[in-house]
Design an enzyme around this catalytic site. Structure first.
Site, PDB file in Angstrom:
ATOM      1  N   TYR A   1     -68.955  14.251  -0.593  1.00  0.00           N
ATOM      2  CA  TYR A   1     -68.843  15.712  -0.585  1.00  0.00           C
ATOM      3  C   TYR A   1     -69.465  16.231   0.700  1.00  0.00           C
ATOM      4  O   TYR A   1     -70.613  15.900   1.030  1.00  0.00           O
ATOM      5  CB  TYR A   1     -69.561  16.320  -1.791  1.00  0.00           C
TER       6      TYR A   1
ATOM      7  N   GLN B   1     -65.368  21.865  -8.997  1.00  0.00           N
ATOM      8  CA  GLN B   1     -64.031  21.316  -9.280  1.00  0.00           C
ATOM      9  C   GLN B   1     -63.761  20.052  -8.466  1.00  0.00           C
ATOM     10  O   GLN B   1     -63.099  19.125  -8.939  1.00  0.00           O
ATOM     11  CB  GLN B   1     -62.937  22.369  -9.041  1.00  0.00           C
TER      12      GLN B   1
ATOM     13  N   ASN C   1     -74.057  23.064  -2.740  1.00  0.00           N
ATOM     14  CA  ASN C   1     -74.822  24.185  -3.269  1.00  0.00           C
ATOM     15  C   ASN C   1     -75.249  23.912  -4.714  1.00  0.00           C
ATOM     16  O   ASN C   1     -75.086  22.796  -5.232  1.00  0.00           O
ATOM     17  CB  ASN C   1     -74.014  25.483  -3.161  1.00  0.00           C
TER      18      ASN C   1
ATOM     19  N   SER D   1     -84.760  21.577   1.550  1.00  0.00           N
ATOM     20  CA  SER D   1     -85.307  20.674   2.561  1.00  0.00           C
ATOM     21  C   SER D   1     -86.782  20.955   2.813  1.00  0.00           C
ATOM     22  O   SER D   1     -87.280  22.058   2.583  1.00  0.00           O
ATOM     23  CB  SER D   1     -84.515  20.815   3.861  1.00  0.00           C
TER      24      SER D   1
ATOM     25  N   GLN E   1     -87.439  23.309  10.193  1.00  0.00           N
ATOM     26  CA  GLN E   1     -87.187  23.078   8.778  1.00  0.00           C
ATOM     27  C   GLN E   1     -86.977  24.393   8.044  1.00  0.00           C
ATOM     28  O   GLN E   1     -86.092  24.523   7.197  1.00  0.00           O
ATOM     29  CB  GLN E   1     -88.370  22.323   8.162  1.00  0.00           C
TER      30      GLN E   1
ATOM     31  N   HIS F   1     -83.488  26.345   7.656  1.00  0.00           N
ATOM     32  CA  HIS F   1     -82.406  25.905   6.768  1.00  0.00           C
ATOM     33  C   HIS F   1     -82.049  27.015   5.776  1.00  0.00           C
ATOM     34  O   HIS F   1     -80.906  27.405   5.657  1.00  0.00           O
ATOM     35  CB  HIS F   1     -82.820  24.648   5.994  1.00  0.00           C
TER      36      HIS F   1
ATOM     37  N   GLU G   1     -90.078  14.899   1.917  1.00  0.00           N
ATOM     38  CA  GLU G   1     -88.791  14.420   2.421  1.00  0.00           C
ATOM     39  C   GLU G   1     -88.950  13.917   3.857  1.00  0.00           C
ATOM     40  O   GLU G   1     -88.561  12.802   4.189  1.00  0.00           O
ATOM     41  CB  GLU G   1     -87.772  15.554   2.365  1.00  0.00           C
ATOM     42  N   HIS G   2     -89.509  14.752   4.722  1.00  0.00           N
ATOM     43  CA  HIS G   2     -89.777  14.393   6.118  1.00  0.00           C
ATOM     44  C   HIS G   2     -91.282  14.468   6.364  1.00  0.00           C
ATOM     45  O   HIS G   2     -91.911  15.466   6.013  1.00  0.00           O
ATOM     46  CB  HIS G   2     -89.089  15.363   7.083  1.00  0.00           C
TER      47      HIS G   2
ATOM     48  N   ASP H   1     -82.343  14.155  12.028  1.00  0.00           N
ATOM     49  CA  ASP H   1     -81.257  14.865  11.355  1.00  0.00           C
ATOM     50  C   ASP H   1     -79.899  14.489  11.923  1.00  0.00           C
ATOM     51  O   ASP H   1     -78.900  14.479  11.205  1.00  0.00           O
ATOM     52  CB  ASP H   1     -81.439  16.378  11.499  1.00  0.00           C
TER      53      ASP H   1
ATOM     54  N   GLU I   1     -86.904 -12.866 -32.872  1.00  0.00           N
ATOM     55  CA  GLU I   1     -86.367 -11.505 -32.912  1.00  0.00           C
ATOM     56  C   GLU I   1     -85.427 -11.289 -34.085  1.00  0.00           C
ATOM     57  O   GLU I   1     -84.923 -10.176 -34.287  1.00  0.00           O
ATOM     58  CB  GLU I   1     -85.628 -11.189 -31.601  1.00  0.00           C
TER      59      GLU I   1
ATOM     60  N   HIS J   1     -77.656 -15.426 -31.787  1.00  0.00           N
ATOM     61  CA  HIS J   1     -78.134 -15.768 -30.448  1.00  0.00           C
ATOM     62  C   HIS J   1     -78.724 -17.175 -30.451  1.00  0.00           C
ATOM     63  O   HIS J   1     -78.450 -17.995 -29.560  1.00  0.00           O
ATOM     64  CB  HIS J   1     -79.207 -14.776 -29.993  1.00  0.00           C
TER      65      HIS J   1
END
Length: 434
Positions: free
Chosen positions: A134, A195, A218, A241, A263, A266, A331-332, A365, A419, A424
């Site tokens: 995506y 979708q 999003n 981010s 940063q 964003h 994250e960073h 990035d 068991e 088995h």
């Protein structure tokens, strides 16, 4: 921007923990209204296939498309690449080459060995058959996202890579299509939103079902990925981010301020935090923020992000700084230190680590090589960056000869009967020597 527009915290403040948690706990987008709408969209695509896909695409992307218009042919990708400015094309190709070289180091190989009882054991590594990527569309162009998500899949040997990208108002972004050509995407569809995720997860007559869906989007896309997980694999549910910078007086305060801005620009939910043991340096960075912010094109977004999710944190020493790094699991992580290598062994939780004053997060990035799809919202405690290993599967291999089966059956039989699973046990006992 006033001096109060970025939070100022000291590790020894009595309310430090409460204030820090308030900054770190950002919205995760779990809006019940969004979830309800996404469930409806997924159900529509499952029940009505391409008819629903076309209906939602025209409605949400303001289009009047026919079903054939949802496919972007390979010729369009090639044309977009050929139409690029030479400098831009060279930069895109250089980034792709660097990303590919880095990820080639990650390829896992199959292996086998024979143990002391003659039992052959091993692991077979195989790529996914089909992956879906995506890519956000609309006003913003994210060719770097194409490279970071598609190239590891190609390096892993995925059989087919399918890309979806929304084209609101019928606007195709040539840079994104050019990146798809360079990265080696097999099929591209001009669809987006929940979708598109549903189509990839369940398949329609037009869009093939994939085994895993990767890539950012999003709140609707994130929710859709969450809801289809299990039917297909997903990379992660990414939050806003974030960057955490650990700096000392050897750093340039303007550089640190700009890295925080990079940063924060964003969106308003982005997090940008500085940790330093030098109170004087903290003041110098605060002054740089005040002076440089009015120059920024996205000053309003940056100011909001710094006010709501940003902070300058002063600590007593490197031990306290390291403890906060691992608590935040960013994250960073930038180590803007005179000796970043000395600090590095203390770091247990971080998505990507940038060493030294010249290693700006923005380089990662776009083109350094490591993947920019990283765990956010403190999930670096248990998650890793996207990589080739996300597009490979591991199958265990067990091969017994008669002697080996006799040996294993002794243990398996006892455990199975313990068991209460007698079938088995008898299955194993059939392989025992008479």
């Amino acid at each position: 921007m006033t001096s109060h527009s970025i939070n100022r915290l000291a590790h020894d403040d009595h309310d430090f923990d409460v204030r820090l948690e308030a900054i770190l706990e950002r919205s995760e987008g779990n809006d019940p209204a969004i979830e309800g709408r996404v469930r409806e969209i997924i159900a529509g695509v499952r029940e009505r296939g391409d008819d629903a896909l076309l209906e939602y695409t025209n409605r949400y992307d303001r289009r009047q498309a026919q079903l054939a218009d949802l496919t972007i042919p390979q010729a369009a990708l090639t044309a977009a690449l050929d139409g690029l400015d030479a400098e831009l094309r060279a930069a895109l190709q250089d980034a792709a080459d660097r990303v590919r070289r880095y990820h080639e180091k990650q390829v896992q190989q199959s292996w086998r060995y024979v143990d002391d009882d003659g039992i052959e054991l091993g692991q077979q590594v195989t790529p996914l058959d089909r992956a879906g990527v995506y890519v956000p569309g609309g006003k913003a162009a994210y060719p770097s996202s194409v490279l970071m998500n598609v190239i590891p899949a190609r390096v892993a040997g995925v059989g087919e890579v399918v890309m979806v990208v929304p084209t609101p108002d019928d606007q195709r972004n040539p840079l994104v299509l050019a990146a798809a050509a360079i990265a080696g995407v097999d099929r591209v569809f001009a669809i987006g939103g929940a979708q598109a995720v549903a189509a990839l997860a369940y398949g329609t007559e037009l869009v093939p079902r994939v085994d895993k869906i990767v890539g950012p989007g999003n709140a609707y896309v994130a929710m859709a990925k969450r809801l289809v997980f299990g039917r297909v694999g997903i990379d992660m549910i990414a939050g806003p981010s974030e960057v955490l910078i650990v700096a000392d007086a050897s750093a340039d305060p303007d550089w640190v301020a700009m890295d925080l801005f990079a940063q924060a620009e964003h969106d308003e939910l982005a997090s940008a935090i500085l940790i330093t043991a030098d109170a004087d340096f903290a003041e110098r960075v605060a002054a740089s923020i005040e002076r440089l912010l009015p120059e920024m094109e996205r000053a309003e977004i940056i100011a909001t992000a710094l006010r709501d999710n940003g902070a300058i944190v002063t600590v007593a020493d490197a031990d306290a700084a390291a403890a906060l790094v691992n608590r935040m699991a960013p994250e960073h992580l930038e180590l803007a230190l005179a000796d970043p290598e000395a600090f590095l062994p203390r770091v247990r939780h971080a998505g990507a680590i940038f060493l030294g004053h010249y290693s700006a997060e923005s380089l990662g990035d776009y083109c350094a090589g490591p993947n920019h799809v990283l765990p956010t919202s403190r999930t670096a405690r248990f998650s890793s960056p996207l990589g080739v290993y996300d597009f490979q599967k591991r199958s265990s291999i067990i091969g017994c000869n008669a002697a080996g089966a006799d040996k294993l059956a002794q243990t398996a039989s006892v455990l199975a009967r313990g068991e209460g699973l007698t079938a088995h046990a008898r299955s194993a006992e059939y392989r025992r020597k008479p």
